[in-house]
Motif scaffolding. Structure first.
Motif, PDB file in Angstrom:
ATOM      1  N   ALA A   1       0.851  -1.212   0.151  1.00 38.19           N
ATOM      2  CA  ALA A   1       0.121   0.159  -0.040  1.00 38.19           C
ATOM      3  C   ALA A   1       1.006   1.185   0.031  1.00 38.19           C
ATOM      4  O   ALA A   1       0.795   2.190  -0.760  1.00 38.19           O
ATOM      5  CB  ALA A   1      -0.761   0.164   1.159  1.00 38.19           C
ATOM      6  N   ALA A   2       1.726   1.224   0.878  1.00 37.22           N
ATOM      7  CA  ALA A   2       2.665   2.587   1.069  1.00 37.22           C
ATOM      8  C   ALA A   2       3.877   2.212   1.916  1.00 37.22           C
ATOM      9  O   ALA A   2       3.993   1.159   2.567  1.00 37.22           O
ATOM     10  CB  ALA A   2       1.897   3.700   1.853  1.00 37.22           C
ATOM     11  N   ALA A   3       4.987   2.984   1.711  1.00 38.80           N
ATOM     12  CA  ALA A   3       6.385   3.074   2.314  1.00 38.80           C
ATOM     13  C   ALA A   3       6.904   4.306   2.852  1.00 38.80           C
ATOM     14  O   ALA A   3       6.580   5.149   1.642  1.00 38.80           O
ATOM     15  CB  ALA A   3       7.237   1.932   1.478  1.00 38.80           C
ATOM     16  N   ILE A   4       7.693   4.147   3.536  1.00 36.55           N
ATOM     17  CA  ILE A   4       8.366   5.403   3.891  1.00 36.55           C
ATOM     18  C   ILE A   4       9.792   5.202   4.264  1.00 36.55           C
ATOM     19  O   ILE A   4      10.232   4.142   4.854  1.00 36.55           O
ATOM     20  CB  ILE A   4       7.662   6.283   5.002  1.00 36.55           C
ATOM     21  CG1 ILE A   4       8.143   7.640   5.418  1.00 36.55           C
ATOM     22  CG2 ILE A   4       7.491   5.506   6.311  1.00 36.55           C
ATOM     23  CD1 ILE A   4       7.230   8.274   6.196  1.00 36.55           C
ATOM     24  N   ASN A   5      10.661   6.069   3.863  1.00 39.14           N
ATOM     25  CA  ASN A   5      12.107   5.726   4.216  1.00 39.14           C
ATOM     26  C   ASN A   5      12.460   6.067   5.762  1.00 39.14           C
ATOM     27  O   ASN A   5      11.602   6.575   6.397  1.00 39.14           O
ATOM     28  CB  ASN A   5      13.109   6.411   3.217  1.00 39.14           C
ATOM     29  CG  ASN A   5      13.075   7.801   3.726  1.00 39.14           C
ATOM     30  OD1 ASN A   5      12.465   8.595   4.100  1.00 39.14           O
ATOM     31  ND2 ASN A   5      14.646   8.442   3.695  1.00 39.14           N
ATOM     32  N   TRP A   6      13.690   5.769   6.161  1.00 32.77           N
ATOM     33  CA  TRP A   6      14.040   5.885   7.711  1.00 32.77           C
ATOM     34  C   TRP A   6      13.727   7.531   8.162  1.00 32.77           C
ATOM     35  O   TRP A   6      13.266   7.475   9.341  1.00 32.77           O
ATOM     36  CB  TRP A   6      15.378   5.548   7.761  1.00 32.77           C
ATOM     37  CG  TRP A   6      16.389   6.610   7.415  1.00 32.77           C
ATOM     38  CD1 TRP A   6      16.790   6.587   5.974  1.00 32.77           C
ATOM     39  CD2 TRP A   6      17.045   7.505   8.100  1.00 32.77           C
ATOM     40  NE1 TRP A   6      17.756   7.709   5.784  1.00 32.77           N
ATOM     41  CE2 TRP A   6      17.903   8.232   6.991  1.00 32.77           C
ATOM     42  CE3 TRP A   6      16.826   8.219   9.233  1.00 32.77           C
ATOM     43  CZ2 TRP A   6      18.474   9.407   7.363  1.00 32.77           C
ATOM     44  CZ3 TRP A   6      17.518   9.223   9.498  1.00 32.77           C
ATOM     45  CH2 TRP A   6      18.308   9.771   8.687  1.00 32.77           C
ATOM     46  N   SER A   7      13.946   8.289   7.474  1.00 29.54           N
ATOM     47  CA  SER A   7      13.935   9.771   7.828  1.00 29.54           C
ATOM     48  C   SER A   7      12.416  10.337   7.851  1.00 29.54           C
ATOM     49  O   SER A   7      12.152  11.232   8.227  1.00 29.54           O
ATOM     50  CB  SER A   7      14.748  10.533   6.779  1.00 29.54           C
ATOM     51  OG  SER A   7      14.410  10.830   5.669  1.00 29.54           O
ATOM     52  N   GLY A   8      11.399   9.739   6.710  1.00 29.93           N
ATOM     53  CA  GLY A   8      10.470  10.214   6.651  1.00 29.93           C
ATOM     54  C   GLY A   8      10.235  11.032   5.526  1.00 29.93           C
ATOM     55  O   GLY A   8       9.101  11.466   4.980  1.00 29.93           O
ATOM     56  N   ARG A   9      11.462  11.467   4.734  1.00 28.49           N
ATOM     57  CA  ARG A   9      11.515  12.380   3.716  1.00 28.49           C
ATOM     58  C   ARG A   9      11.078  11.769   2.418  1.00 28.49           C
ATOM     59  O   ARG A   9      10.896  12.516   1.448  1.00 28.49           O
ATOM     60  CB  ARG A   9      12.935  12.958   3.443  1.00 28.49           C
ATOM     61  CG  ARG A   9      13.139  13.768   4.896  1.00 28.49           C
ATOM     62  CD  ARG A   9      14.527  14.700   4.516  1.00 28.49           C
ATOM     63  NE  ARG A   9      14.887  15.380   5.674  1.00 28.49           N
ATOM     64  CZ  ARG A   9      15.473  15.020   6.636  1.00 28.49           C
ATOM     65  NH1 ARG A   9      16.323  13.803   6.579  1.00 28.49           N
ATOM     66  NH2 ARG A   9      16.004  16.053   7.626  1.00 28.49           N
TER      67      ARG A   9
ATOM     68  N   SER B   1       3.257   8.430   7.173  1.00 28.69           N
ATOM     69  CA  SER B   1       4.088   9.132   7.783  1.00 28.69           C
ATOM     70  C   SER B   1       4.701   8.669   9.263  1.00 28.69           C
ATOM     71  O   SER B   1       4.372   7.287   9.515  1.00 28.69           O
ATOM     72  CB  SER B   1       3.435  10.468   8.441  1.00 28.69           C
ATOM     73  OG  SER B   1       2.185  10.336   9.287  1.00 28.69           O
ATOM     74  N   ARG B   2       5.696   9.150   9.691  1.00 30.91           N
ATOM     75  CA  ARG B   2       6.306   8.344  10.761  1.00 30.91           C
ATOM     76  C   ARG B   2       6.877   9.599  11.829  1.00 30.91           C
ATOM     77  O   ARG B   2       6.999  10.785  11.441  1.00 30.91           O
ATOM     78  CB  ARG B   2       7.572   7.682  10.361  1.00 30.91           C
ATOM     79  CG  ARG B   2       8.566   8.296   9.975  1.00 30.91           C
ATOM     80  CD  ARG B   2       9.652   7.411   9.086  1.00 30.91           C
ATOM     81  NE  ARG B   2      10.466   6.363  10.377  1.00 30.91           N
ATOM     82  CZ  ARG B   2      11.095   5.287  10.118  1.00 30.91           C
ATOM     83  NH1 ARG B   2      11.027   4.934   8.839  1.00 30.91           N
ATOM     84  NH2 ARG B   2      11.497   4.828  10.859  1.00 30.91           N
ATOM     85  N   ASP B   3       6.734   9.084  13.158  1.00 30.61           N
ATOM     86  CA  ASP B   3       7.409   9.949  14.262  1.00 30.61           C
ATOM     87  C   ASP B   3       8.498   9.257  14.649  1.00 30.61           C
ATOM     88  O   ASP B   3       8.357   8.232  15.589  1.00 30.61           O
ATOM     89  CB  ASP B   3       6.483  10.238  15.194  1.00 30.61           C
ATOM     90  CG  ASP B   3       6.801  11.346  16.106  1.00 30.61           C
ATOM     91  OD1 ASP B   3       7.974  11.358  16.609  1.00 30.61           O
ATOM     92  OD2 ASP B   3       5.964  12.081  16.894  1.00 30.61           O
TER      93      ASP B   3
END
Length: 127
Positions: A48-56, A71-73
């Motif tokens: 569905a979706a992915a995000i890299n380690w930094s969130g950028r 998103s991530r925190d």
């Protein structure tokens, strides 16, 4: 190692919104790329979706592009999936996944590339 626990799944009407959360254990959460997969009844698990380690950097499947936001925190060791304009075909178990990666872009979009998985949270969208 990292342990993942998803939450936030529930029943909602078409057109509604949900926010899923995935809480990760461990002190190295920022070393992991994260993703959400979904598995509808009788179907295979899909990206569905992915995000890299930094969130950028983020990447989305065509089916959710423009409706879902990942998103991530890193201070809270949590990754989120904001789901808007939900459709009945979004009904599925949603899984959070993690893989050790500090790449500046999203390169992992298949199940085999992820080493750690949560237990899943059910999302049901009624028409």
């Amino acid at each position: 190692q990292v342990q993942l626990v998803e939450s936030g799944g529930r029943s909602v009407q078409a057109g509604g919104s949900l926010r899923l959360s995935c809480a990760a254990s461990g002190r190295t959460f920022s070393s992991y790329a994260m993703a959400w997969f979904h598995q509808a009844p009788g179907k295979e698990r899909e990206f569905a979706a992915a995000i890299n380690w930094s969130g950028r950097a983020t990447h989305y499947a065509d089916s959710v592009l423009g409706r879902f936001t990942i998103s991530r925190d890193n201070e809270k060791n949590t990754v989120y999936l904001q789901m808007n304009s939900l459709k009945p075909e979004d009904t599925a178990v949603y899984y959070c996944a993690a893989t050790l990666s500090r790449r500046p872009i999203v390169v992992h979009t298949t199940q085999l590339e992820y080493d750690y998985w949560g237990q899943g949270t059910q999302v049901t969208v009624s028409s």
